[in-house]
Design an enzyme around this catalytic site. Structure first.
Site, mmCIF file in Angstrom:
data_model
loop_
_atom_site.group_PDB
_atom_site.id
_atom_site.type_symbol
_atom_site.label_atom_id
_atom_site.label_comp_id
_atom_site.label_asym_id
_atom_site.label_seq_id
_atom_site.Cartn_x
_atom_site.Cartn_y
_atom_site.Cartn_z
ATOM 1 N N LYS A 41 1.000 -1.206 0.201
ATOM 2 C CA LYS A 41 0.092 0.000 -0.097
ATOM 3 C C LYS A 41 0.933 1.286 -0.007
ATOM 4 C CE LYS A 41 -2.122 -0.987 3.830
ATOM 5 N NZ LYS A 41 -1.515 -2.140 4.177
ATOM 6 N N ARG A 64 -9.257 0.638 9.220
ATOM 7 C CA ARG A 64 -9.256 -0.428 9.589
ATOM 8 C C ARG A 64 -10.085 -1.156 10.359
ATOM 9 N NH1 ARG A 64 -3.303 0.467 9.278
ATOM 10 N NH2 ARG A 64 -2.007 -1.382 9.585
ATOM 11 N N ARG A 105 12.107 -5.476 4.610
ATOM 12 C CA ARG A 105 11.689 -4.063 4.375
ATOM 13 C C ARG A 105 12.419 -3.463 5.369
ATOM 14 N NH1 ARG A 105 5.371 -2.303 4.931
ATOM 15 N NH2 ARG A 105 5.701 -2.606 6.929
ATOM 16 N N ARG A 114 11.356 -1.198 10.640
ATOM 17 C CA ARG A 114 10.342 -0.701 11.664
ATOM 18 C C ARG A 114 10.308 -2.052 12.860
ATOM 19 N NH1 ARG A 114 4.803 0.216 8.506
ATOM 20 N NH2 ARG A 114 3.977 -0.856 10.230
ATOM 21 N N ARG A 146 -0.579 -8.719 13.647
ATOM 22 C CA ARG A 146 -0.911 -7.608 12.640
ATOM 23 C C ARG A 146 -1.833 -8.113 11.542
ATOM 24 N NH1 ARG A 146 4.500 -5.326 11.139
ATOM 25 N NH2 ARG A 146 3.516 -4.020 9.398
HETATM 26 P P1 AMP Z 1 0.879 0.589 9.295
HETATM 27 O O1 AMP Z 1 2.272 1.694 9.224
HETATM 28 O O2 AMP Z 1 -0.321 1.084 8.596
HETATM 29 O O3 AMP Z 1 1.313 -0.906 9.045
HETATM 30 O O4 AMP Z 1 0.457 0.794 10.915
HETATM 31 C C1 AMP Z 1 1.180 0.314 11.967
HETATM 32 C C2 AMP Z 1 0.535 0.276 13.202
HETATM 33 O O5 AMP Z 1 -0.042 1.430 13.652
HETATM 34 C C3 AMP Z 1 -0.432 -0.715 13.166
HETATM 35 O O6 AMP Z 1 -0.046 -2.094 13.384
HETATM 36 C C4 AMP Z 1 -1.435 -0.375 14.343
HETATM 37 O O7 AMP Z 1 -1.092 -0.713 15.609
HETATM 38 C C5 AMP Z 1 -1.310 1.169 14.059
HETATM 39 N N1 AMP Z 1 -2.414 1.582 13.141
HETATM 40 C C6 AMP Z 1 -2.016 2.122 12.008
HETATM 41 N N2 AMP Z 1 -3.227 2.531 11.320
HETATM 42 C C7 AMP Z 1 -4.336 2.200 12.046
HETATM 43 C C8 AMP Z 1 -5.725 2.272 11.976
HETATM 44 N N3 AMP Z 1 -6.113 2.897 11.017
HETATM 45 N N4 AMP Z 1 -6.400 1.771 13.183
HETATM 46 C C9 AMP Z 1 -5.735 1.435 14.081
HETATM 47 N N5 AMP Z 1 -4.454 1.198 14.294
HETATM 48 C C10 AMP Z 1 -3.641 1.606 13.493
#
Ligand code: AMP
Length: 215
Positions: free
Chosen positions: A13, A88, A127, A162, A173
């Protein structure tokens, strides 16, 4: 054009969002990036969410909806918004619909990026991102340049991995994705704006499918 990129962690994404920003002058709204920024800058909210993020669980709807509301009300994007990693949950999807309506905006397309779970683990553990501009690299398919200069911003930056890109957090996740986020596929299908593409193809092929899905 406002769009959502939907898919499990590691589906690509962020990579596709970065390309759309460059090519279509769109604005990327990544709640993951916003939350990581809040952590780095040591805000109260950043401290609250740190453990939750490291475990790979979802942060509360209230916090992420607040972040998106703030971004949407503080400016406009002529090329449109790319919602990356948001919504989400069904509650977040309803909240986004209401926010866009308030602003007189529409949600034009939801693109589901389909990938196989085993490929995700391989992608995520390989990554890294440029600490300066966020360009995404992969040890196998797009390694960090030998001279250490980012191919996107040209800076010799630190390339970061990360904290939650490890097998343990990834399991949580993925579970969160299947339990809480995947129902959104049916939700947006029923609303009539879902397009599904194969996220496992080469980066160029995924880009071509994305462009076709966006029209
Ligand atoms: P991402 O970079 O999108 O993979 O997000 C990293 C982490 O941030 C996720 O594993 C969640 O802990 C938190 N997070 C990001 N976006 C959301 C969302 N829309 N709702 C809830 N938690 C989020």
């Amino acid at each position: 054009m406002n769009i959502i990129l939907l898919g499990p962690p590691g589906a690509g994404k962020g990579t596709q969002a970065q390309r759309l920003v460059k090519q279509r002058d769109m604005v990327q709204l990544s709640t993951g990036d916003m939350l990581r920024e809040a952590r780095t800058s040591g805000t109260e909210m950043g401290k609250v969410v740190a453990d939750v993020m490291d475990r790979g669980e979802l942060v509360t709807d209230e916090i992420v909806i607040g972040l998106i509301r703030e971004k949407l009300s503080s400016g406009s994007a002529s090329g449109g918004y790319i919602f990356d990693g948001f919504p989400r949950t069904l509650a977040q999807a309803d909240a986004l619909g209401a926010l866009l309506e308030e602003l007189g905006e529409t949600l034009d397309r939801v693109v589901e990026m389909q990938v196989d779970d085993e490929a995700l683990v391989a992608r995520i553990t390989a990554r890294s991102t440029c600490g300066n501009c966020g360009e995404v690299y992969n040890d196998n398919t797009k390694p960090v340049p030998a001279d250490g200069a980012c191919t996107s911003c040209g800076q010799t930056a630190e390339f970061k991995r990360r904290a939650d890109d490890n097998e343990e957090s990834l399991k949580t996740r993925l579970l969160a994705y299947y339990k809480q986020t995947s129902p959104l596929i049916g939700y947006y299908y029923a609303k009539g704006n879902l397009a599904s593409i194969n996220g496992l193809d080469s980066m160029d092929a995924v880009a071509a499918s994305m462009d076709e899905a966006l029209g």
